[in-house]
Design a protein around this motif. Structure first.
Motif, PDB file in Angstrom:
ATOM      1  N   SER A   1       0.819  -1.213   0.000  1.00 53.96           N
ATOM      2  CA  SER A   1       0.000   0.000   0.000  1.00 53.96           C
ATOM      3  C   SER A   1       0.853   1.263   0.000  1.00 53.96           C
ATOM      4  CB  SER A   1      -0.935  -0.001   1.214  1.00 53.96           C
ATOM      5  OG  SER A   1      -0.227   0.248   2.423  1.00 53.96           O
ATOM      6  N   GLN A   2       2.028   1.195   0.587  1.00 54.34           N
ATOM      7  CA  GLN A   2       2.913   2.358   0.662  1.00 54.34           C
ATOM      8  C   GLN A   2       3.648   2.620  -0.643  1.00 54.34           C
ATOM      9  OE1 GLN A   2       5.364   1.074   3.905  1.00 54.34           O
ATOM     10  NE2 GLN A   2       3.980   1.834   5.491  1.00 54.34           N
ATOM     11  N   HIS A   3       3.718   1.628  -1.518  1.00 48.15           N
ATOM     12  CA  HIS A   3       4.493   1.761  -2.754  1.00 48.15           C
ATOM     13  C   HIS A   3       3.646   1.689  -4.023  1.00 48.15           C
ATOM     14  CE1 HIS A   3       7.621   0.561   0.169  1.00 48.15           C
ATOM     15  NE2 HIS A   3       8.446   1.235  -0.607  1.00 48.15           N
ATOM     16  N   LEU A   4       2.387   1.346  -3.910  1.00 45.51           N
ATOM     17  CA  LEU A   4       1.588   1.077  -5.100  1.00 45.51           C
ATOM     18  C   LEU A   4       1.323   2.339  -5.924  1.00 45.51           C
ATOM     19  CD1 LEU A   4       0.406  -1.301  -6.540  1.00 45.51           C
ATOM     20  CD2 LEU A   4      -1.704  -1.057  -5.216  1.00 45.51           C
ATOM     21  N   ASP A   5       1.075   3.461  -5.265  1.00 42.17           N
ATOM     22  CA  ASP A   5       0.861   4.702  -6.012  1.00 42.17           C
ATOM     23  C   ASP A   5       2.074   5.036  -6.870  1.00 42.17           C
ATOM     24  OD1 ASP A   5      -1.665   5.078  -5.015  1.00 42.17           O
ATOM     25  OD2 ASP A   5      -1.081   6.539  -3.494  1.00 42.17           O
ATOM     26  N   ASP A   6       3.251   4.945  -6.269  1.00 40.50           N
ATOM     27  CA  ASP A   6       4.477   5.251  -7.004  1.00 40.50           C
ATOM     28  C   ASP A   6       4.699   4.262  -8.129  1.00 40.50           C
ATOM     29  OD1 ASP A   6       7.158   6.621  -7.274  1.00 40.50           O
ATOM     30  OD2 ASP A   6       7.841   4.594  -6.801  1.00 40.50           O
ATOM     31  N   TRP A   7       4.449   2.967  -7.864  1.00 37.67           N
ATOM     32  CA  TRP A   7       4.620   1.946  -8.905  1.00 37.67           C
ATOM     33  C   TRP A   7       3.737   2.257 -10.100  1.00 37.67           C
ATOM     34  CZ3 TRP A   7       1.748  -1.363 -11.773  1.00 37.67           C
ATOM     35  CH2 TRP A   7       2.419  -2.406 -12.407  1.00 37.67           C
ATOM     36  N   GLU A   8       2.462   2.549  -9.831  1.00 35.50           N
ATOM     37  CA  GLU A   8       1.532   2.812 -10.930  1.00 35.50           C
ATOM     38  C   GLU A   8       1.907   4.078 -11.685  1.00 35.50           C
ATOM     39  OE1 GLU A   8      -3.293   3.059 -11.761  1.00 35.50           O
ATOM     40  OE2 GLU A   8      -2.535   2.635  -9.742  1.00 35.50           O
ATOM     41  N   LYS A   9       2.351   5.089 -10.961  1.00 31.71           N
ATOM     42  CA  LYS A   9       2.736   6.344 -11.610  1.00 31.71           C
ATOM     43  C   LYS A   9       3.951   6.131 -12.504  1.00 31.71           C
ATOM     44  CE  LYS A   9       2.438   9.851  -8.988  1.00 31.71           C
ATOM     45  NZ  LYS A   9       2.704  10.848  -7.904  1.00 31.71           N
ATOM     46  N   ARG A  10       4.936   5.391 -12.034  1.00 30.01           N
ATOM     47  CA  ARG A  10       6.157   5.166 -12.816  1.00 30.01           C
ATOM     48  C   ARG A  10       5.899   4.350 -14.070  1.00 30.01           C
ATOM     49  NH1 ARG A  10       9.290   1.941 -10.712  1.00 30.01           N
ATOM     50  NH2 ARG A  10       8.347   1.483  -8.679  1.00 30.01           N
ATOM     51  N   HIS A  11       4.894   3.476 -14.011  1.00 31.72           N
ATOM     52  CA  HIS A  11       4.640   2.578 -15.141  1.00 31.72           C
ATOM     53  C   HIS A  11       3.398   2.972 -15.940  1.00 31.72           C
ATOM     54  CE1 HIS A  11       7.821  -0.185 -14.045  1.00 31.72           C
ATOM     55  NE2 HIS A  11       7.371  -0.236 -12.802  1.00 31.72           N
ATOM     56  N   ARG A  12       2.852   4.162 -15.688  1.00 31.31           N
ATOM     57  CA  ARG A  12       1.603   4.528 -16.350  1.00 31.31           C
ATOM     58  C   ARG A  12       1.718   4.521 -17.870  1.00 31.31           C
ATOM     59  NH1 ARG A  12      -2.848   3.143 -16.789  1.00 31.31           N
ATOM     60  NH2 ARG A  12      -2.899   3.068 -14.504  1.00 31.31           N
TER      61      ARG A  12
END
Length: 284
Positions: A251-262
């Motif tokens: 949950s702490q990393h999912l926003d960043d993961w999705e943003k980086r791979h959008r």
């Protein structure tokens, strides 16, 4: 098959990962995290409509291509009948679920994807696609080589980023380094043995994804399905302490993961939509 390879790598990382700071103890919406993983998995690996379209296009590409190749050689070729592998699947079955063998796999899936995969694989086998007893006709091996010796049930993903992003390997690496997760999974084999009688001498995925009996008319199939559900229920219980920590980290990393791979995710979505459009020309 790909999911089992990913699962084996994940289990090894959980046991041998290096230490990183443990996640905080704040409350996390586990159901919300699971729903996001499901949504992203369908974005990456395709929903039912997209998977069926992809397979149908590949069937005509491979079987039609082999047929044309043999025709050029003056040889007869009978196409294999088309088997819709995903006939009985829903989008929920193709979501993140339990097919990757990660610590943060679903606690409620109960191995349904494994049951569906084995049932579908049996239908493919019955179609004669894997008839290794009959020697190939002259020229057939050469025609198959044009398609990488891959049958139509084994298509390449529609975009190269699919394999790289599916299974969330980056998040798995982060989770596997957490000492709380590793400690929780060290207690996993003992829990499985003492509470449920299951031996886990090696990788947990070897137990979860072990081949079962062939589907009906095999008289033992119902028992095999019940065993799959029971093993996954036991796994969910014994994995829960590590799961709770893992989901918090995700949950702490999912926003960043999705943003980086959008941008990659958008390209993958376009590729899947293109497959659906291409499949409209075929009627089976």
């Amino acid at each position: 098959m790909g999911r089992r390879i990913v699962a084996a790598l994940i289990w090894a990382m959980v046991l041998a990962g290096t230490v990183s700071p443990a996640a905080g103890a704040e409350a996390v919406d586990s159901a919300g995290v699971a729903a996001r993983l499901d949504r992203l998995t369908l974005e990456i690996s395709g929903n039912v409509v997209e998977r069926r379209a992809h397979l149908l296009v590949n069937y005509h590409r491979v079987e039609g291509g082999i047929e044309a190749c043999m025709r050029d050689l003056g040889k007869p070729y009978q196409r294999h009948p088309y088997v819709d592998f995903y006939r009985d699947f829903t989008d929920a079955d193709l979501a993140f679920g339990t097919g990757y063998g990660t610590v943060f796999d679903s606690l409620t899936d109960r191995g349904r994807i494994q049951v569906l995969n084995e049932q579908a694989a049996a239908r493919v086998w019955e179609s004669g696609l894997y008839d290794y007893a009959t020697p190939p006709a002259p020229g057939l091996d050469g025609c198959r080589e044009r398609f990488g010796n891959r049958d139509y049930q084994d298509p390449e993903p529609p975009h190269p980023a699919v394999d790289r992003l599916s299974g969330f390997a980056e998040l798995v690496t982060i989770v596997s380094r957490d000492p709380g997760v590793r400690d929780g999974m060290r207690h996993y084999p003992k829990c499985m043995k003492q509470r449920y009688g299951y031996d886990v001498p090696g990788e947990r995925t070897d137990l979860l994804f072990a081949p079962r009996l062939d589907p009906p008319p095999n008289p033992g199939w119902d028992q095999a399905v019940a065993e799959i559900a029971a093993i996954h229920a036991a796994d969910a219980d014994c994995r829960r302490p590590a799961y709770d920590i893992a989901v918090r980290i995700v949950s702490q990393h999912l926003d960043d993961w999705e943003k980086r791979h959008r941008s990659e995710l958008d390209a993958i979505r376009a590729a899947w939509r293109q497959r659906v459009s291409e499949a409209q020309r075929y009627h089976n």
